[in-house]
Write a protein that holds these residues in place. Structure first.
Motif, PDB file in Angstrom:
ATOM      1  N   UNK A  78       0.840  -1.200   0.000  1.00 29.46           N
ATOM      2  CA  UNK A  78       0.000   0.000   0.000  1.00 29.46           C
ATOM      3  C   UNK A  78       0.871   1.246   0.000  1.00 29.46           C
ATOM      4  N   UNK A  79       0.323   2.299  -0.539  1.00 29.86           N
ATOM      5  CA  UNK A  79       1.029   3.574  -0.550  1.00 29.86           C
ATOM      6  C   UNK A  79       0.741   4.322   0.753  1.00 29.86           C
ATOM      7  N   UNK A  80       1.740   5.001   1.274  1.00 37.99           N
ATOM      8  CA  UNK A  80       1.570   5.814   2.478  1.00 37.99           C
ATOM      9  C   UNK A  80       0.814   7.088   2.113  1.00 37.99           C
ATOM     10  N   UNK A  81      -0.126   7.441   2.943  1.00 39.60           N
ATOM     11  CA  UNK A  81      -0.917   8.660   2.738  1.00 39.60           C
ATOM     12  C   UNK A  81      -0.539   9.673   3.811  1.00 39.60           C
ATOM     13  N   UNK A  82      -0.307  10.907   3.386  1.00 45.37           N
ATOM     14  CA  UNK A  82       0.075  11.979   4.294  1.00 45.37           C
ATOM     15  C   UNK A  82      -1.117  12.889   4.546  1.00 45.37           C
ATOM     16  N   UNK A  83      -1.221  13.346   5.777  1.00 40.39           N
ATOM     17  CA  UNK A  83      -2.298  14.269   6.160  1.00 40.39           C
ATOM     18  C   UNK A  83      -1.704  15.438   6.925  1.00 40.39           C
ATOM     19  N   UNK A  84      -2.354  16.576   6.793  1.00 40.12           N
ATOM     20  CA  UNK A  84      -1.963  17.763   7.535  1.00 40.12           C
ATOM     21  C   UNK A  84      -2.351  17.605   8.998  1.00 40.12           C
ATOM     22  N   UNK A  85      -1.577  18.219   9.873  1.00 40.38           N
ATOM     23  CA  UNK A  85      -1.935  18.310  11.281  1.00 40.38           C
ATOM     24  C   UNK A  85      -2.508  19.709  11.523  1.00 40.38           C
ATOM     25  N   UNK A  86      -3.054  19.924  12.691  1.00 40.41           N
ATOM     26  CA  UNK A  86      -3.576  21.254  13.028  1.00 40.41           C
ATOM     27  C   UNK A  86      -2.514  22.343  12.890  1.00 40.41           C
ATOM     28  N   UNK A 137     -11.167  17.426   5.986  1.00 45.27           N
ATOM     29  CA  UNK A 137     -10.539  16.469   5.064  1.00 45.27           C
ATOM     30  C   UNK A 137      -9.367  15.719   5.689  1.00 45.27           C
ATOM     31  N   UNK A 138      -8.578  16.401   6.504  1.00 44.71           N
ATOM     32  CA  UNK A 138      -7.340  15.798   7.017  1.00 44.71           C
ATOM     33  C   UNK A 138      -7.449  15.282   8.443  1.00 44.71           C
ATOM     34  N   UNK A 139      -8.307  15.898   9.244  1.00 40.72           N
ATOM     35  CA  UNK A 139      -8.410  15.516  10.647  1.00 40.72           C
ATOM     36  C   UNK A 139      -9.732  14.827  10.969  1.00 40.72           C
TER      37      UNK A 139
END
Length: 148
Positions: A78-86, A137-139
């Motif tokens: 699987x590909x790693x998915x990145x998300x923004x933090x606060x 979307x990210x949190x």
């Protein structure tokens, strides 16, 4: 990546620069924020500045370590998915101000100016609405309607 370094000083501007003041970190964050590129290949293929894969890998690791991104653990294949933090989401006013400054003082492309112009014209109200969308979307947070 190495151990955490001692800061050069306790100045707040220095503290920020040490987290995202290199030539690529804000560009990587920009592409996640504004282009919703959440995977390594998307970030590299979509880079109008042509970021090298080793630089992108390093910046993603640094941004995760510094608490601006999270990396979703993946299973094999699987590909790693990145998300923004606060803290990363709270950089939106900085992006808006950087864009406004560049429109006035640096050569830019009219084809690429639309986002900076929109953020400038929309001001803090638009910035907060956009930050709420990013939180959703990210949190996974609920969008606030009419709250400031």
């Amino acid at each position: 990546m190495g151990e955490a370094k001692e800061p050069r000083s306790e100045c707040p501007i220095n503290a920020a620069i040490e987290v995202f003041g290199d030539r690529w970190s804000l560009i990587v964050l920009r592409d996640i924020v504004f282009a919703d590129r959440r995977y390594f290949r998307e970030l590299q293929a979509g880079s109008i500045e042509g970021i090298a894969s080793n630089i992108l890998a390093d910046r993603l690791k640094r941004l995760v370590t510094s608490g601006l991104l999270t990396r979703e653990d993946t299973r094999a294949g699987q590909r790693a998915r990145y998300s923004l933090t606060e803290p990363a989401i709270q950089l939106i006013p900085l992006f808006a101000q950087l864009g406004s400054w560049a429109l006035r003082h640096r050569p830019t492309s009219s084809a690429l100016n639309a986002r900076a112009e929109l953020l400038e014209q929309g001001g803090p109200t638009l910035w907060h609405e956009f930050m709420d969308e990013l939180r959703h979307e990210h949190l996974g947070s609920r969008r606030r309607v009419g709250l400031r």
